[in-house]
Write a protein that holds these residues in place. Sequence first.
Motif, short mmCIF file in Angstrom:
data_model
loop_
_atom_site.label_atom_id
_atom_site.label_comp_id
_atom_site.label_asym_id
_atom_site.label_seq_id
_atom_site.Cartn_x
_atom_site.Cartn_y
_atom_site.Cartn_z
N ASP A 265 0.86 -1.19 0.00
CA ASP A 265 0.00 0.00 0.00
C ASP A 265 0.89 1.23 0.00
N GLU A 266 0.54 2.23 -0.81
CA GLU A 266 1.34 3.44 -0.85
C GLU A 266 0.49 4.64 -1.22
N ALA A 267 0.82 5.77 -0.64
CA ALA A 267 0.18 7.04 -1.01
C ALA A 267 1.18 7.83 -1.83
N ASN A 268 0.67 8.52 -2.85
CA ASN A 268 1.53 9.42 -3.62
C ASN A 268 0.74 10.66 -3.98
N ASP A 269 1.30 11.52 -4.81
CA ASP A 269 0.64 12.78 -5.14
C ASP A 269 -0.65 12.60 -5.94
N ARG A 270 -0.87 11.42 -6.52
CA ARG A 270 -2.08 11.17 -7.30
C ARG A 270 -3.17 10.48 -6.48
N GLY A 271 -2.90 10.09 -5.26
CA GLY A 271 -3.89 9.41 -4.44
C GLY A 271 -3.29 8.23 -3.71
N TYR A 272 -4.06 7.18 -3.62
CA TYR A 272 -3.65 5.99 -2.87
C TYR A 272 -3.59 4.81 -3.83
N ILE A 273 -2.54 4.02 -3.71
CA ILE A 273 -2.33 2.88 -4.60
C ILE A 273 -2.23 1.62 -3.74
N ILE A 274 -2.95 0.60 -4.16
CA ILE A 274 -2.81 -0.73 -3.55
C ILE A 274 -2.31 -1.66 -4.65
N ARG A 275 -1.20 -2.32 -4.35
CA ARG A 275 -0.61 -3.26 -5.29
C ARG A 275 -0.71 -4.66 -4.71
N LYS A 276 -1.08 -5.60 -5.55
CA LYS A 276 -1.12 -7.01 -5.15
C LYS A 276 -0.07 -7.74 -5.98
N LEU A 277 0.92 -8.28 -5.32
CA LEU A 277 2.00 -9.00 -5.99
C LEU A 277 1.67 -10.49 -5.98
N ILE A 278 1.66 -11.09 -7.16
CA ILE A 278 1.29 -12.50 -7.33
C ILE A 278 2.45 -13.22 -8.00
N ARG A 279 2.96 -14.25 -7.32
CA ARG A 279 4.06 -15.06 -7.89
C ARG A 279 3.52 -16.46 -8.19
N ILE A 280 3.70 -16.88 -9.46
CA ILE A 280 3.21 -18.17 -9.95
C ILE A 280 4.37 -18.94 -10.56
N SER A 281 4.36 -20.23 -10.32
CA SER A 281 5.37 -21.12 -10.91
C SER A 281 4.69 -22.00 -11.98
N PHE A 282 5.37 -22.15 -13.11
CA PHE A 282 4.87 -22.99 -14.19
C PHE A 282 5.89 -24.08 -14.50
N GLU A 283 5.39 -25.23 -14.83
CA GLU A 283 6.21 -26.28 -15.42
C GLU A 283 5.73 -26.43 -16.84
N LEU A 284 6.62 -26.20 -17.79
CA LEU A 284 6.26 -26.23 -19.21
C LEU A 284 7.09 -27.28 -19.93
N GLU A 285 6.48 -27.87 -20.92
CA GLU A 285 7.17 -28.84 -21.74
C GLU A 285 7.20 -28.34 -23.18
N SER A 286 8.35 -28.47 -23.83
CA SER A 286 8.45 -28.08 -25.24
C SER A 286 7.60 -29.00 -26.09
N ILE A 287 6.96 -28.40 -27.10
CA ILE A 287 6.14 -29.21 -28.01
C ILE A 287 7.03 -29.77 -29.11
#
Length: 133
Positions: A111-133
């Motif tokens: 959460d952060e306040a700046n000169d434009r107002g208030y900002i809420i950021r949600k950080l999402i970390r995802i792990s993928f396992e991918l296989e080459s086609i």
Amino acid sequence: MKSPDSDIRKLLQTIATSKGLLIYDRVPEQVTSNYVHVSDITSADNFTADRVIWETELLLDVVTFFDTNKGGRKTADEIGNILLTELLDKYQVLTDFIIVKSTLLSMNYVDEANDRGYIIRKLIRISFELESI
């Protein structure tokens, strides 16, 4: 050998377009509406005798704006849930890769306040396992 990073970015853009979300790799300076920032993608390849598996981590930054110092996390949660519904636990065929497994690693808020107002950021970390086609 190709990295899956481009395919992951294409998938994110497709999701964003279909759900009416703004998504950026580089965020324009004067953005004042909610958006998703692709903060980081890291990939490492693992070879087996008969296939190549990629371990890829994605960090998404859901950024929401409020006009005053009031506002909740509801909007960030709603956008986050749209992304998670589309990205997790789905076997997906991409251009050059197949997502075999996806896992939510973490979520947290900034959460952060700046000169434009208030900002809420949600950080999402995802792990993928991918296989080459």
